[in-house]
Write an enzyme that holds these catalytic residues in place. Structure first.
Site, PDB file in Angstrom:
ATOM      1  N   ILE A 123     -40.059 -22.769  58.753  1.00  0.00           N
ATOM      2  CA  ILE A 123     -40.178 -23.419  59.430  1.00  0.00           C
ATOM      3  C   ILE A 123     -39.297 -24.906  59.775  1.00  0.00           C
ATOM      4  O   ILE A 123     -38.516 -25.680  61.011  1.00  0.00           O
ATOM      5  CB  ILE A 123     -41.307 -24.757  59.095  1.00  0.00           C
ATOM      6  N   ASP A 156     -53.997 -22.843  55.350  1.00  0.00           N
ATOM      7  CA  ASP A 156     -52.857 -23.169  55.642  1.00  0.00           C
ATOM      8  C   ASP A 156     -52.254 -23.771  57.213  1.00  0.00           C
ATOM      9  O   ASP A 156     -51.760 -25.117  57.651  1.00  0.00           O
ATOM     10  CB  ASP A 156     -51.570 -22.112  55.521  1.00  0.00           C
ATOM     11  N   LYS A 196     -46.611 -30.421  55.907  1.00  0.00           N
ATOM     12  CA  LYS A 196     -47.783 -29.926  55.500  1.00  0.00           C
ATOM     13  C   LYS A 196     -48.453 -28.322  55.324  1.00  0.00           C
ATOM     14  O   LYS A 196     -46.761 -27.645  55.243  1.00  0.00           O
ATOM     15  CB  LYS A 196     -48.897 -29.996  56.882  1.00  0.00           C
TER      16      LYS A 196
END
Ligand code: NAP
Length: 310
Positions: free
Chosen positions: A17, A170, A93
């Site tokens: 990410i 997730d 997150k």
């Protein structure tokens, strides 16, 4: 409104990410300058890398903020180190591995007087705010969420995703972050089923049945084993039409007719939000999607399913 001068920011955890989203969006932001990385492996091109936050701050005491992109386990010690060095903090997150850890670092940031932004990137999807506004004036009858993707594509070879804990939540927590923003009332979990592959310690699929505090049913289905087209949909039936969010709430339609919601990328908005938090010196820490995940693990019936293979 942009910050008076770009904030000197570091990135911790240079994985998928960080490379796919954070590095390009920091580069495109007028509010941030990527000046360092905290990594056990390779730093991004042209940026010095350090093994720890302590080492980074010893070498570069003028770093002002850090964006943390490591897996959820172990966030408290990273955030505490960052706060000890006077850094403002943004985190990917899900916020942590446990609720108590997330509550602990929220308190620590408050006590340190530093900004903490616990991000929910899906809440920044283009259709979220238009959907919230559209729903605010209507009576909601029922909600259906289908959030189904292929873990092999989105988490290739990532061991942490199968450690005891998060699994399919997730991505699922992204859907929870959307519905807790667009729906007008809090949700209460009535029942859940969590499906665990016989060779893994985390669920690969889950069904959650909520009602909101006015009794509206909200059915949520997560699956981490969906090959082919991916599904990230929220359907809301109201007294005045049917709302559909698709592609992770980047698209919206009412009664089948598309609504133009723009196409600003989620992570461009996330960094703009962090800049606003820094300008106003306010934290943004909403743990409600994570509380629902905790409830699912508390209440959920556990079912063992077939083995998972990459
Ligand atoms: P990833 O590819 O496994 O990268 C995580 C990075 O964190 C690693 O490259 C490593 O950085 C560092 N790290 C520190 N401790 C680690 C540990 N015990 N195990 C593995 N890596 C560790 O993971 P990711 O997909 O980027 O996900 C990171 C966070 O972003 C998660 O919270 C995830 O939910 C969130 N996220 C992921 C996606 C996605 O599509 N994958 C989308 C949105 C949000 P160094 O190599 O620099 O040491």
């Amino acid at each position: 409104m942009t910050l008076a001068s770009p904030t000197r920011i570091a990135l911790a955890g240079i994985g998928k990410i960080a490379r796919d989203q954070h590095i390009p969006h920091i580069a495109a932001s007028p509010d941030f300058e990527l000046v360092a990385a905290v990594t056990g492996h390779a730093a991004p091109d042209g940026v010095p890398g350090f093994k720890t936050i302590d080492e980074m701050m010893a070498a570069m005491p003028d770093v002002q903020a850090i964006s943390i992109c490591t897996p959820p386990r172990g966030r408290l010690s990273l955030i505490q180190q960052a706060l000890d060095h006077g850094l403002d903090v943004m985190i990917e997150k899900p916020p942590a591995a446990t609720l108590s850890e997330a509550q602990a670092f929220a308190r620590a940031a408050e006590q340190a007087g530093k900004v903490l932004f616990a991000t929910w990137h899906s809440r920044e999807a283009a259709a979220v705010e238009p959907a919230r506004q559209w729903l605010a004036t209507r009576t909601i009858r029922r909600v259906a969420v289908n959030w189904k993707e292929d873990v092999r594509v989105w988490h290739p070879g990532q061991a942490w995703i199968w450690e005891p804990g998060i699994g399919v939540f997730d991505p699922g927590i992204n859907a929870l972050s959307v519905i807790t923003r667009i729906l007008p009332r809090p949700l209460l979990l009535d029942a859940a089923e969590l499906r665990f592959p016989s060779n893994r310690d985390a669920p690969i699929a889950a069904d959650l049945d909520f009602t909101d505090t006015a009794g509206v049913p909200v059915r949520v289905e997560f699956d981490f084993d969906q090959t082919g087209p991916q599904t990230w949909d929220v359907d809301v039936e109201t007294d005045d039409g049917q709302l559909k969010l698709s592609m992770g709430a980047s698209q919206m339609a009412v009664d089948g007719t598309p609504v133009d919601v723009g196409d600003e990328p989620e992570y461009a908005r996330l960094y703009r939000r962090f800049a606003e938090c820094l300008r106003d010196r306010v934290s943004d820490v909403d743990l409600s999607p994570f509380v629902h995940v905790n409830d699912a693990f508390l209440l959920g019936r556990r079912v063992t399913v077939g083995e998972f293979s990459e």
